[in-house]
Design an enzyme around this catalytic site. Structure first.
Site, PDB file in Angstrom:
ATOM      1  N   CYS A  73      47.868 -13.749  21.231  1.00 36.63           N
ATOM      2  CA  CYS A  73      47.386 -15.245  20.569  1.00 36.63           C
ATOM      3  C   CYS A  73      45.646 -15.402  21.104  1.00 36.63           C
ATOM      4  O   CYS A  73      46.089 -16.160  22.230  1.00 36.63           O
ATOM      5  CB  CYS A  73      48.110 -16.043  21.511  1.00 36.63           C
ATOM      6  SG  CYS A  73      48.365 -17.980  20.226  1.00 36.63           S
ATOM      7  N   CYS A 184      42.719 -14.976  15.131  1.00 34.90           N
ATOM      8  CA  CYS A 184      44.057 -14.986  15.008  1.00 34.90           C
ATOM      9  C   CYS A 184      44.760 -13.851  14.518  1.00 34.90           C
ATOM     10  O   CYS A 184      44.714 -13.333  13.594  1.00 34.90           O
ATOM     11  CB  CYS A 184      44.345 -16.074  14.095  1.00 34.90           C
ATOM     12  SG  CYS A 184      46.683 -16.430  13.735  1.00 34.90           S
TER      13      CYS A 184
HETATM   14  N1  DGL Z   1      48.483 -16.210  16.209  1.00 37.84           N
HETATM   15  C1  DGL Z   1      47.921 -17.492  17.129  1.00 37.84           C
HETATM   16  C2  DGL Z   1      47.046 -16.451  17.047  1.00 37.84           C
HETATM   17  O1  DGL Z   1      45.938 -15.203  17.361  1.00 37.84           O
HETATM   18  C3  DGL Z   1      48.251 -17.954  16.468  1.00 37.84           C
HETATM   19  C4  DGL Z   1      49.262 -18.771  15.455  1.00 37.84           C
HETATM   20  C5  DGL Z   1      49.226 -20.564  15.396  1.00 37.84           C
HETATM   21  O2  DGL Z   1      48.706 -21.271  15.302  1.00 37.84           O
HETATM   22  O3  DGL Z   1      50.670 -20.404  15.759  1.00 37.84           O
HETATM   23  O4  DGL Z   1      45.806 -17.748  17.368  1.00 37.84           O
END
Ligand code: DGL
Length: 263
Positions: A73, A184
């Site tokens: 993430c 993301c």
């Molecule tokens: N999947 C996450 C990232 O790589 C964030 C998604 C969210 O906002 O929860 O930033």
């Protein structure tokens, strides 16, 4: 210790795009994945809250005996990886950031677009990335509120999703970007749809494969690479396990055991 699992987490299902790269490169590793779906979206939450969730995840994976931790993430990494590395100085920890460096090297038009969460784009770590690697290119950033929630529902191509995505991509195309960073981990699931929306000569860059290679390097250095046999990944979610079970076959290659994460 070689056969100990690797812990991987994200705010939700996005990190499965990274988990897939890890599994492809390191098929002998036993993978544990926590989706913090009860706290989605991280991208619109305060950094202190995300740092707290990162430490909850780290404690859980320590209890599970994980030999390494992967923050699948971008938003969690920019907020929390420094604290985790301070708190667990000898634990191999892999984080991820938008691929500014490779995008700046790849662009021919000199204009790079970044699709990411609000939290990532507002972070000091992202500003530092731009200062370091993007001084000779123009970078157009685009926060994408709402996308993550749709993907969490397994929606990868509804008209509503297409419309929202078009609203985020059009300014990048209008500015002359020839390279778009998917900053993301949820967004790689939208690649098929994105490819229909952008000209063929625009590249999409994400960092899932680089994260897998970094994990491989850290484990190899410490002689911690597993030697097999291949084992199925295990999953936890802080929201409804039934919902996650239903979504898993859409975003992951197979069904899996999903448990409730109550921390
Ligand atoms: N999947 C996450 C990232 O790589 C964030 C998604 C969210 O906002 O929860 O930033």
């Amino acid at each position: 210790m070689r056969e100990a699992p690797v812990g991987v987490f994200d705010s939700g299902v996005g990190g499965l795009s990274v988990l897939a790269e890890i599994q492809r490169l390191l098929p002998n590793e036993s993978l544990l994945y926590v989706a913090d779906c009860g706290n989605i979206p991280y991208g619109e939450k305060a950094p202190d809250f995300i740092r707290h969730r990162c430490s909850v995840m780290a404690e859980f994976f320590q209890q599970q005996g994980a030999k390494a931790l992967v923050l699948a993430c971008n938003t969690a990494t920019v907020a929390g990886v420094a604290d985790l590395r301070r708190d667990y100085p000898t634990w191999p920890i892999v984080g991820m950031e938008p691929a500014v460096k490779p995008a700046a090297a790849a662009t021919r038009s000199g204009v790079v677009g970044v699709l990411a969460t609000t939290g990532t784009l507002q972070s000091a770590k992202f500003a530092a990335l731009l200062d370091r690697f993007a001084t000779d290119v123009q970078v157009i950033t685009q926060p994408c509120p709402g996308l993550v929630e749709l993907i969490e529902n397994g929606d990868l191509h509804s008209p509503a999703l297409r419309q929202l995505l078009a609203r985020y991509v059009e300014p990048l195309l209008g500015a002359g970007c020839d390279t778009i960073i998917l900053g993301c981990t949820h967004y790689p699931f939208l690649k098929p749809l994105l490819k229909q929306m952008i000209p063929d000569d625009i590249s999409l860059i994400d960092t899932g494969a680089a994260v897998a290679r970094q994990l491989q390097r850290l484990l190899a250095e410490r002689e911690l690479l597993a030697e097999g046999p291949v084992r199925a990944a295990q999953f936890w979610t802080s929201a409804d396990p039934e919902h996650f079970r239903n979504i898993l076959p859409i975003l992951w290659n197979t069904a899996g055991i999903v448990r409730s994460f109550n921390k």
